[in-house]
Enzyme design. Sequence first.
Site, PDB file in Angstrom:
ATOM      1  N   LYS A  85       0.828  -1.222   0.000  1.00  0.00           N
ATOM      2  CA  LYS A  85       0.000   0.000   0.000  1.00  0.00           C
ATOM      3  C   LYS A  85       0.856   1.264   0.000  1.00  0.00           C
ATOM      4  O   LYS A  85       0.639   2.198   0.755  1.00  0.00           O
ATOM      5  CB  LYS A  85      -0.976   0.003   1.184  1.00  0.00           C
ATOM      6  CG  LYS A  85      -1.966  -1.158   1.152  1.00  0.00           C
ATOM      7  CD  LYS A  85      -2.936  -1.083   2.318  1.00  0.00           C
ATOM      8  CE  LYS A  85      -3.940  -2.217   2.283  1.00  0.00           C
ATOM      9  NZ  LYS A  85      -3.322  -3.547   2.560  1.00  0.00           N
ATOM     10  N   ARG A  86       1.817   1.319  -0.900  1.00  0.00           N
ATOM     11  CA  ARG A  86       2.706   2.469  -0.976  1.00  0.00           C
ATOM     12  C   ARG A  86       2.051   3.608  -1.749  1.00  0.00           C
ATOM     13  O   ARG A  86       1.269   3.392  -2.676  1.00  0.00           O
ATOM     14  CB  ARG A  86       4.023   2.082  -1.653  1.00  0.00           C
ATOM     15  CG  ARG A  86       4.836   1.048  -0.894  1.00  0.00           C
ATOM     16  CD  ARG A  86       5.229   1.543   0.482  1.00  0.00           C
ATOM     17  NE  ARG A  86       6.221   0.681   1.113  1.00  0.00           N
ATOM     18  CZ  ARG A  86       6.037  -0.021   2.212  1.00  0.00           C
ATOM     19  NH1 ARG A  86       4.871   0.023   2.829  1.00  0.00           N
ATOM     20  NH2 ARG A  86       7.007  -0.759   2.719  1.00  0.00           N
TER      21      ARG A  86
END
Length: 286
Positions: free
Chosen positions: A105-106
């Site tokens: 989830k960057r």
Amino acid sequence: MPEQVSGAGRESFGSRLGTAMAARGPLCVGIDPHPALLKSWGLDDDAAGLRQFSLTVLEAVASLAAAVKPQVALYERHGSAGMAVLEEVLAAARDESVLTIADAKRGDIGSTMAAYADAWLRDGSPLAADSVTLSPYLGFESLRPALDLAAETGRGVFVLALTSNPEGASVQHAGGADSVARRITGAAAEENNRYQGSLGSVGLVVGATVGTALTDLDLDLAAVRGPILAPGLGAQGATPADLRATFGAAYPYVLGTSSRDILSAGPEPRGLREAALRTLDGLRGE
């Protein structure tokens, strides 16, 4: 002929995932080494326990799942030793010919986003996965370094669009007819125009338990022409029948994701395999 990424000469992630889903079925198994699961398996909450847990899951399900999804945070909590285990898991998955989704989830801007892309999507990176989850809430276009590098290297991304946590609606539903979720899905659809074939490499994360939200927000996920990662199958309450009802015409694009429901059947590989097969049968409608 395999779908090719324009200008790169490589088969795209979307093409490879589509082939895997057709051959094995639409199942993604989350590799989530929660402390409680490690304990229930009789493992210590350390890097050694993390390694045994992860590789056991991978060995059990690699031939059944279209993809596996290691939860990066649960490796990060063990520091450099945990990240070394994650590198080993990603390498082992390549050896087992099962696709990987690094659930990281960057999301960031500029050179920082480029560095995240470099870590998860660059050829030769020890953390390189077949795809990575991304957060678009600094603006979808802030993800450009990852979108372009994924296309260049034949990898993919899954962009958070409609999550099932209660807090998500305060952002994702905002805007009514022109909701944030609608803008994200529209941007993903545009991005998939660069891919020739039936499945693009820019996927979306849409929770399996979002209920009527797709209808309420008038989201046409089939038009995105990318894979839909749908976490929440099993322990979080969603059934394969729920996925069919929720996603409707987009169901053929859905990669149903189960973690705890399968992982709790361990530590024996046979139990994990049987749980994965039951889930897979449900997704296939068998």
